[in-house]
Design a protein around this motif. Sequence first.
Motif, short mmCIF file in Angstrom:
data_model
loop_
_atom_site.label_atom_id
_atom_site.label_comp_id
_atom_site.label_asym_id
_atom_site.label_seq_id
_atom_site.Cartn_x
_atom_site.Cartn_y
_atom_site.Cartn_z
N GLY A 59 0.81 -1.20 0.00
CA GLY A 59 0.00 0.00 0.00
C GLY A 59 0.84 1.26 0.00
N VAL A 60 1.96 1.22 0.71
CA VAL A 60 2.86 2.38 0.74
C VAL A 60 3.40 2.66 -0.66
N TRP A 61 3.87 1.61 -1.34
CA TRP A 61 4.43 1.77 -2.68
C TRP A 61 3.39 2.36 -3.64
N ALA A 62 2.18 1.80 -3.60
CA ALA A 62 1.13 2.26 -4.52
C ALA A 62 0.68 3.68 -4.20
N SER A 63 0.61 4.02 -2.93
CA SER A 63 0.08 5.34 -2.54
C SER A 63 1.02 6.48 -2.89
N VAL A 64 2.34 6.24 -2.79
CA VAL A 64 3.28 7.33 -3.05
C VAL A 64 3.82 7.29 -4.48
N ARG A 65 3.33 6.37 -5.28
CA ARG A 65 3.77 6.28 -6.68
C ARG A 65 3.56 7.59 -7.44
N PRO A 66 2.45 8.34 -7.21
CA PRO A 66 2.26 9.60 -7.94
C PRO A 66 3.24 10.70 -7.54
N LEU A 67 3.99 10.54 -6.46
CA LEU A 67 4.90 11.58 -5.98
C LEU A 67 6.29 11.39 -6.60
N ASN A 68 6.49 11.98 -7.76
CA ASN A 68 7.79 11.91 -8.43
C ASN A 68 8.31 10.49 -8.60
N GLY A 69 7.43 9.58 -8.91
CA GLY A 69 7.84 8.20 -9.12
C GLY A 69 7.84 7.34 -7.88
N GLY A 70 7.61 7.96 -6.73
CA GLY A 70 7.47 7.21 -5.49
C GLY A 70 8.76 6.64 -4.93
N LEU A 71 8.64 5.48 -4.28
CA LEU A 71 9.76 4.85 -3.59
C LEU A 71 10.01 3.45 -4.14
N SER A 72 11.19 2.93 -3.90
CA SER A 72 11.50 1.56 -4.29
C SER A 72 10.74 0.60 -3.37
N ALA A 73 10.71 -0.67 -3.76
CA ALA A 73 10.01 -1.67 -2.94
C ALA A 73 10.65 -1.78 -1.56
N ARG A 74 11.99 -1.76 -1.52
CA ARG A 74 12.69 -1.89 -0.24
C ARG A 74 12.38 -0.72 0.68
N ARG A 75 12.42 0.50 0.14
CA ARG A 75 12.13 1.67 0.96
C ARG A 75 10.66 1.74 1.35
N SER A 76 9.80 1.20 0.51
CA SER A 76 8.38 1.17 0.85
C SER A 76 8.15 0.31 2.09
N VAL A 77 8.85 -0.83 2.16
CA VAL A 77 8.74 -1.69 3.33
C VAL A 77 9.31 -0.98 4.56
N GLN A 78 10.42 -0.27 4.36
CA GLN A 78 11.01 0.49 5.47
C GLN A 78 10.02 1.52 6.01
N PHE A 79 9.37 2.24 5.10
CA PHE A 79 8.38 3.23 5.52
C PHE A 79 7.17 2.57 6.17
N ALA A 80 6.82 1.37 5.72
CA ALA A 80 5.71 0.64 6.33
C ALA A 80 6.01 0.32 7.79
N PHE A 81 7.23 -0.15 8.05
CA PHE A 81 7.64 -0.44 9.43
C PHE A 81 7.67 0.83 10.27
N ALA A 82 8.18 1.91 9.70
CA ALA A 82 8.21 3.19 10.42
C ALA A 82 6.79 3.68 10.72
N GLY A 83 5.89 3.49 9.76
CA GLY A 83 4.50 3.89 9.99
C GLY A 83 3.86 3.10 11.11
N ASP A 84 4.18 1.80 11.19
CA ASP A 84 3.66 0.97 12.28
C ASP A 84 4.15 1.47 13.63
N PHE A 85 5.40 1.94 13.66
CA PHE A 85 5.97 2.47 14.90
C PHE A 85 5.15 3.66 15.39
N PHE A 86 4.84 4.59 14.49
CA PHE A 86 4.07 5.77 14.88
C PHE A 86 2.60 5.42 15.11
N ASP A 87 2.09 4.38 14.43
CA ASP A 87 0.72 3.93 14.67
C ASP A 87 0.55 3.51 16.13
#
Length: 333
Positions: A59-87
């Motif tokens: 979901g992270v990868w798909a959601s930020v795809r419109p933002l200048n090409g978004g993030l790589s798969a690896r960084r998307s997972v990293q952001f997912a873990f970081a999001g869980d931390f703040f959740d």
Amino acid sequence: MHRHLRFVLGVLLGGGALAAFLWYVGPTTVLTRASAVTTWAVAIVAVLVVAEAAADGVGVWASVRPLNGGLSARRSVQFAFAGDFFDVLSPAGPVSSEPIMAQFFGVATGTSYSEALGVRSVAKYVKSASQLLLSVLLVSVLLVGGSAPRSLFLTLGGAALVLGVVGAAVVLARDWVTRAVVVVLTPVVATISSLYRSEPHGRDAVVDAVARFRTRAAAFVDAPGLIALIAAGGLLEQFLTAGALWIALSGTGTGVALIAVVALVPLPQAASVVPIPGSLGAYDLLLAGALVATTGAPAASAAAAVLVVRTFGLGVSLAGGGLAVAFLRGWRP
């Protein structure tokens, strides 16, 4: 050395948060409940919980795809873990954590805060809606079969209805909503920006930020594939969480229908209104109670299964998420 320092800070951040959770719940309580679940089940639960945390990267990868090409798969997972931390640490779960994560998304993609918040707001709505609609469908099937209480159907159905009405109202009255947001935020932004700027941001800056938010959110109209991918990622998370809980229940010797567990997973999200990090206590009580009422599982088994899954889930979110946060860049040079 810089990366080594970040790693150490991440370990301290995640480890400290995890230690605080164990201190709050009580190590003895966790061990006692975990001992009620067989070893093989605990091992499978651990794997499924990690897989669920990583699945959020879809979901992270798909959601930020419109933002200048978004993030790589690896960084998307990293952001997912970081999001869980703040959740876990933010009072209202994803509602209050997404505004925090938007800053990191904006910096990582070279876009503005409001643009990042726009795409992530859409993603959270789509994810919640898809999970809730699946639950309503499954509970309807269980209700027809006589194995689900009518109150559960009314609760989930009412939540889905409210979510749909709010979404439709925001879309139809978007111009009114925009004006109201500008009126409310202008004095807030002016006050905050006056603390670090000689010339505080005024109404024009707020209007521009809201316009960017709307533009990015509306961009998904032309990208139905991304919407579908966000929804699919949310459903994958739901099935993995339900699978972990179902395995944990099986490990206590309690057999229940998997379909019922899948339907119940989104229900405790209502506990996020309780201003406690991770909704500790409220989330566990809601989920265990729903399992007992819907599946007839013994209260002790349901409590043990929920605590085991939650312990692993919060452990991954806090420990892994804290490490992921340490490697995020939140401010532009």
